[in-house]
Design an enzyme around this catalytic site. Structure first.
Site, PDB file in Angstrom:
ATOM      1  N   LYS A  13       0.835  -1.216   0.000  1.00 35.92           N
ATOM      2  CA  LYS A  13       0.000   0.000   0.000  1.00 35.92           C
ATOM      3  C   LYS A  13       0.864   1.259   0.000  1.00 35.92           C
ATOM      4  O   LYS A  13       0.663   2.168  -0.798  1.00 35.92           O
ATOM      5  CB  LYS A  13      -0.952   0.007   1.224  1.00 35.92           C
ATOM      6  CG  LYS A  13      -1.828  -1.222   1.331  1.00 35.92           C
ATOM      7  CD  LYS A  13      -2.697  -1.217   2.570  1.00 35.92           C
ATOM      8  CE  LYS A  13      -1.953  -1.256   3.890  1.00 35.92           C
ATOM      9  NZ  LYS A  13      -1.212  -2.509   4.166  1.00 35.92           N
ATOM     10  N   ARG A  88      -9.476   0.239   9.725  1.00 33.07           N
ATOM     11  CA  ARG A  88      -8.915  -1.095   9.927  1.00 33.07           C
ATOM     12  C   ARG A  88      -9.814  -1.981  10.773  1.00 33.07           C
ATOM     13  O   ARG A  88      -9.472  -3.126  11.036  1.00 33.07           O
ATOM     14  CB  ARG A  88      -7.608  -0.927  10.680  1.00 33.07           C
ATOM     15  CG  ARG A  88      -6.383  -1.310   9.895  1.00 33.07           C
ATOM     16  CD  ARG A  88      -5.256  -0.956  10.806  1.00 33.07           C
ATOM     17  NE  ARG A  88      -4.051  -1.616  10.538  1.00 33.07           N
ATOM     18  CZ  ARG A  88      -3.054  -1.067   9.862  1.00 33.07           C
ATOM     19  NH1 ARG A  88      -3.191   0.112   9.315  1.00 33.07           N
ATOM     20  NH2 ARG A  88      -1.931  -1.711   9.747  1.00 33.07           N
ATOM     21  N   ARG A 127      11.883  -5.743   4.279  1.00 31.91           N
ATOM     22  CA  ARG A 127      11.655  -4.287   4.151  1.00 31.91           C
ATOM     23  C   ARG A 127      12.653  -3.517   5.022  1.00 31.91           C
ATOM     24  O   ARG A 127      12.951  -3.890   6.147  1.00 31.91           O
ATOM     25  CB  ARG A 127      10.238  -3.915   4.599  1.00 31.91           C
ATOM     26  CG  ARG A 127      10.060  -2.394   4.655  1.00 31.91           C
ATOM     27  CD  ARG A 127       8.647  -1.954   4.771  1.00 31.91           C
ATOM     28  NE  ARG A 127       7.957  -2.519   5.918  1.00 31.91           N
ATOM     29  CZ  ARG A 127       6.653  -2.392   6.129  1.00 31.91           C
ATOM     30  NH1 ARG A 127       5.912  -1.730   5.271  1.00 31.91           N
ATOM     31  NH2 ARG A 127       6.095  -2.940   7.181  1.00 31.91           N
ATOM     32  N   ARG A 160      11.949  -1.909  10.516  1.00 32.75           N
ATOM     33  CA  ARG A 160      10.911  -1.504  11.458  1.00 32.75           C
ATOM     34  C   ARG A 160      10.798  -2.552  12.560  1.00 32.75           C
ATOM     35  O   ARG A 160      10.893  -3.741  12.286  1.00 32.75           O
ATOM     36  CB  ARG A 160       9.563  -1.401  10.716  1.00 32.75           C
ATOM     37  CG  ARG A 160       9.147   0.007  10.419  1.00 32.75           C
ATOM     38  CD  ARG A 160       7.979   0.086   9.483  1.00 32.75           C
ATOM     39  NE  ARG A 160       6.761  -0.584   9.927  1.00 32.75           N
ATOM     40  CZ  ARG A 160       5.591  -0.505   9.272  1.00 32.75           C
ATOM     41  NH1 ARG A 160       5.502   0.206   8.167  1.00 32.75           N
ATOM     42  NH2 ARG A 160       4.529  -1.133   9.713  1.00 32.75           N
ATOM     43  N   ARG A 171       0.632  -9.442  13.410  1.00 34.41           N
ATOM     44  CA  ARG A 171      -0.081  -8.438  12.586  1.00 34.41           C
ATOM     45  C   ARG A 171      -1.005  -9.112  11.583  1.00 34.41           C
ATOM     46  O   ARG A 171      -2.094  -8.630  11.306  1.00 34.41           O
ATOM     47  CB  ARG A 171       0.936  -7.539  11.861  1.00 34.41           C
ATOM     48  CG  ARG A 171       1.567  -6.522  12.799  1.00 34.41           C
ATOM     49  CD  ARG A 171       2.855  -5.964  12.248  1.00 34.41           C
ATOM     50  NE  ARG A 171       2.682  -5.191  11.033  1.00 34.41           N
ATOM     51  CZ  ARG A 171       3.645  -4.993  10.136  1.00 34.41           C
ATOM     52  NH1 ARG A 171       4.842  -5.508  10.325  1.00 34.41           N
ATOM     53  NH2 ARG A 171       3.406  -4.254   9.082  1.00 34.41           N
TER      54      ARG A 171
HETATM   55  P1  AP5 Z   1       4.924  -1.536   1.795  1.00 31.19           P
HETATM   56  O1  AP5 Z   1       4.480  -0.724   0.641  1.00 31.19           O
HETATM   57  O2  AP5 Z   1       5.724  -0.878   2.852  1.00 31.19           O
HETATM   58  O3  AP5 Z   1       3.688  -2.346   2.418  1.00 31.19           O
HETATM   59  P2  AP5 Z   1       2.371  -1.829   3.147  1.00 31.19           P
HETATM   60  O4  AP5 Z   1       1.202  -2.499   2.521  1.00 31.19           O
HETATM   61  O5  AP5 Z   1       2.342  -0.339   3.226  1.00 31.19           O
HETATM   62  O6  AP5 Z   1       2.598  -2.527   4.536  1.00 31.19           O
HETATM   63  P3  AP5 Z   1       2.703  -1.964   6.031  1.00 31.19           P
HETATM   64  O7  AP5 Z   1       3.411  -3.044   6.801  1.00 31.19           O
HETATM   65  O8  AP5 Z   1       3.314  -0.597   6.115  1.00 31.19           O
HETATM   66  O9  AP5 Z   1       1.250  -1.881   6.395  1.00 31.19           O
HETATM   67  P4  AP5 Z   1       0.643  -2.090   7.742  1.00 31.19           P
HETATM   68  O10 AP5 Z   1      -0.737  -1.905   7.324  1.00 31.19           O
HETATM   69  O11 AP5 Z   1       0.897  -3.290   8.543  1.00 31.19           O
HETATM   70  O12 AP5 Z   1       1.425  -1.003   8.627  1.00 31.19           O
HETATM   71  P5  AP5 Z   1       0.993   0.418   9.124  1.00 31.19           P
HETATM   72  O13 AP5 Z   1       2.183   1.277   9.064  1.00 31.19           O
HETATM   73  O14 AP5 Z   1      -0.258   0.875   8.470  1.00 31.19           O
HETATM   74  O15 AP5 Z   1       5.740  -2.786   1.198  1.00 31.19           O
HETATM   75  C1  AP5 Z   1       6.331  -3.748   2.047  1.00 31.19           C
HETATM   76  C2  AP5 Z   1       7.698  -4.163   1.458  1.00 31.19           C
HETATM   77  O16 AP5 Z   1       7.482  -4.847   0.222  1.00 31.19           O
HETATM   78  C3  AP5 Z   1       8.626  -2.983   1.116  1.00 31.19           C
HETATM   79  O17 AP5 Z   1       9.942  -3.361   1.384  1.00 31.19           O
HETATM   80  C4  AP5 Z   1       8.429  -2.766  -0.401  1.00 31.19           C
HETATM   81  O18 AP5 Z   1       9.611  -2.272  -0.987  1.00 31.19           O
HETATM   82  C5  AP5 Z   1       8.102  -4.167  -0.869  1.00 31.19           C
HETATM   83  N1  AP5 Z   1       7.130  -4.198  -1.962  1.00 31.19           N
HETATM   84  C6  AP5 Z   1       5.951  -3.534  -2.023  1.00 31.19           C
HETATM   85  N2  AP5 Z   1       5.285  -3.849  -3.144  1.00 31.19           N
HETATM   86  C7  AP5 Z   1       6.064  -4.740  -3.802  1.00 31.19           C
HETATM   87  C8  AP5 Z   1       5.915  -5.460  -5.022  1.00 31.19           C
HETATM   88  N3  AP5 Z   1       4.831  -5.323  -5.783  1.00 31.19           N
HETATM   89  N4  AP5 Z   1       6.894  -6.314  -5.388  1.00 31.19           N
HETATM   90  C9  AP5 Z   1       7.989  -6.464  -4.610  1.00 31.19           C
HETATM   91  N5  AP5 Z   1       8.194  -5.801  -3.457  1.00 31.19           N
HETATM   92  C10 AP5 Z   1       7.236  -4.968  -3.047  1.00 31.19           C
HETATM   93  O19 AP5 Z   1       0.611   0.109  10.640  1.00 31.19           O
HETATM   94  C11 AP5 Z   1       1.581  -0.206  11.631  1.00 31.19           C
HETATM   95  C12 AP5 Z   1       0.925  -0.323  12.989  1.00 31.19           C
HETATM   96  O20 AP5 Z   1       0.306   0.937  13.357  1.00 31.19           O
HETATM   97  C13 AP5 Z   1      -0.232  -1.337  13.097  1.00 31.19           C
HETATM   98  O21 AP5 Z   1       0.255  -2.653  13.353  1.00 31.19           O
HETATM   99  C14 AP5 Z   1      -1.029  -0.774  14.279  1.00 31.19           C
HETATM  100  O22 AP5 Z   1      -0.417  -1.046  15.502  1.00 31.19           O
HETATM  101  C15 AP5 Z   1      -0.940   0.730  14.039  1.00 31.19           C
HETATM  102  N6  AP5 Z   1      -2.029   1.255  13.192  1.00 31.19           N
HETATM  103  C16 AP5 Z   1      -1.893   1.858  11.986  1.00 31.19           C
HETATM  104  N7  AP5 Z   1      -3.093   2.225  11.488  1.00 31.19           N
HETATM  105  C17 AP5 Z   1      -4.005   1.850  12.413  1.00 31.19           C
HETATM  106  C18 AP5 Z   1      -5.427   1.925  12.470  1.00 31.19           C
HETATM  107  N8  AP5 Z   1      -6.142   2.472  11.470  1.00 31.19           N
HETATM  108  N9  AP5 Z   1      -6.054   1.413  13.557  1.00 31.19           N
HETATM  109  C19 AP5 Z   1      -5.349   0.882  14.575  1.00 31.19           C
HETATM  110  N10 AP5 Z   1      -4.018   0.762  14.586  1.00 31.19           N
HETATM  111  C20 AP5 Z   1      -3.344   1.237  13.515  1.00 31.19           C
END
Ligand code: AP5
Length: 223
Positions: A13, A88, A127, A160, A171
């Site tokens: 994402k 979420r 990552r 991270r 997660r």
């Molecule tokens: P990346 O693009 O970073 O993946 P992402 O989908 O953004 O994954 P996240 O882990 O950041 O999402 P998340 O939803 O768990 O974390 P968030 O920060 O929101 O890609 C991942 C890797 O793959 C990278 O290295 C990239 O280079 C590679 N890649 C991407 N696409 C690729 C492709 N097509 N081919 C090859 N490689 C690829 O949340 C973190 C924490 O915050 C949560 O656990 C929770 O505690 C809290 N939180 C956040 N939002 C909320 C909410 N709304 N409610 C409650 N708690 C929340």
């Protein structure tokens, strides 16, 4: 344009949002980034949410809804925005509906980035993120030119804390239990597009772009 990026951790994402930002001048509201920033700066809310973020649990809805409601009222959000990682839970989705009713806004489309478990684990464990500018790297798919140093700003690149194997598993469990039901919720509203996010970044981005054009959310030239 108001769109939501929904999908498991590691679906890409954040990566696709960065690509989209190269073509569209629209703010991204990424709750994960907002929370990590607050933790880094040791703000009051940062101190409260830290224990959830580092263990892979969701931050309680009341905090998230407050953060989001305040953010969308800022001036740069008047023409629209992209939600990355919000909502979420069903409760957050319903809370968002209530806020949008009050503000007379509506969701144009929810993009669900569907990804297999094996790919998620491979992407997340490799990552790496720049501590200074937030650029995302991947040891398999897109490493920095010099190990541990950001190509763009020279900042230090780290893993991270929640990308350690045990926390990734947690997660994913939380995602399946709390977030996956949103697929049915938005399908029921008839505003969900499923995107196969197992391929390379370019092909996933093209699928998103074509669908945005098809839905008349943007024009072909991005205007
Ligand atoms: P990346 O693009 O970073 O993946 P992402 O989908 O953004 O994954 P996240 O882990 O950041 O999402 P998340 O939803 O768990 O974390 P968030 O920060 O929101 O890609 C991942 C890797 O793959 C990278 O290295 C990239 O280079 C590679 N890649 C991407 N696409 C690729 C492709 N097509 N081919 C090859 N490689 C690829 O949340 C973190 C924490 O915050 C949560 O656990 C929770 O505690 C809290 N939180 C956040 N939002 C909320 C909410 N709304 N409610 C409650 N708690 C929340």
């Amino acid at each position: 344009m108001i769109v939501i990026f929904l999908g498991p951790p590691g679906a890409g994402k954040g990566t696709i949002v960065s690509e989209l930002r190269k073509h569209l001048d629209i703010p991204v509201i990424a709750t994960g980034d907002i929370l990590r920033n607050a933790i880094k700066k040791e703000t009051d809310i940062g101190k409260v949410v830290k224990k959830y973020v580092i263990t892979g649990e969701l931050v309680p809805d009341e905090h998230i809804l407050k953060i989001v409601e305040n953010r969308i009222k800022e001036d740069d959000c008047t023409e629209g925005f992209i939600f990355d990682g919000f909502p979420r839970t069903l409760n957050q989705a319903q809370g968002l509906d209530t806020v949008f009713n009050k503000l007379n806004k509506h969701i144009d489309q929810v993009f669900y980035f569907d990804t297999s478990k094996d790919i998620i684990i491979k992407r997340l464990s490799a990552r790496r993120v720049c501590t200074k500018c937030g650029t995302i790297y991947n040891l398999y798919y897109g490493p920095s030119n010099i190990a541990d140093i950001c190509d763009k700003c020279g900042g230090k690149i780290i893993q991270r804390e929640d990308d350690k194997e045990e926390i990734i598993k947690k997660r994913l469990e939380v995602y399946n239990q709390e977030t996956l039901p949103l697929v049915d919720y938005y399908q029921g509203e008839n505003i969900l597009t499923k995107i196969d996010a197992n391929g390379d970044v370019k092909s996933i981005f093209m699928k998103l772009w074509d669908r945005l054009v098809e839905l008349d959310i943007i024009r072909k030239d991005g205007s």
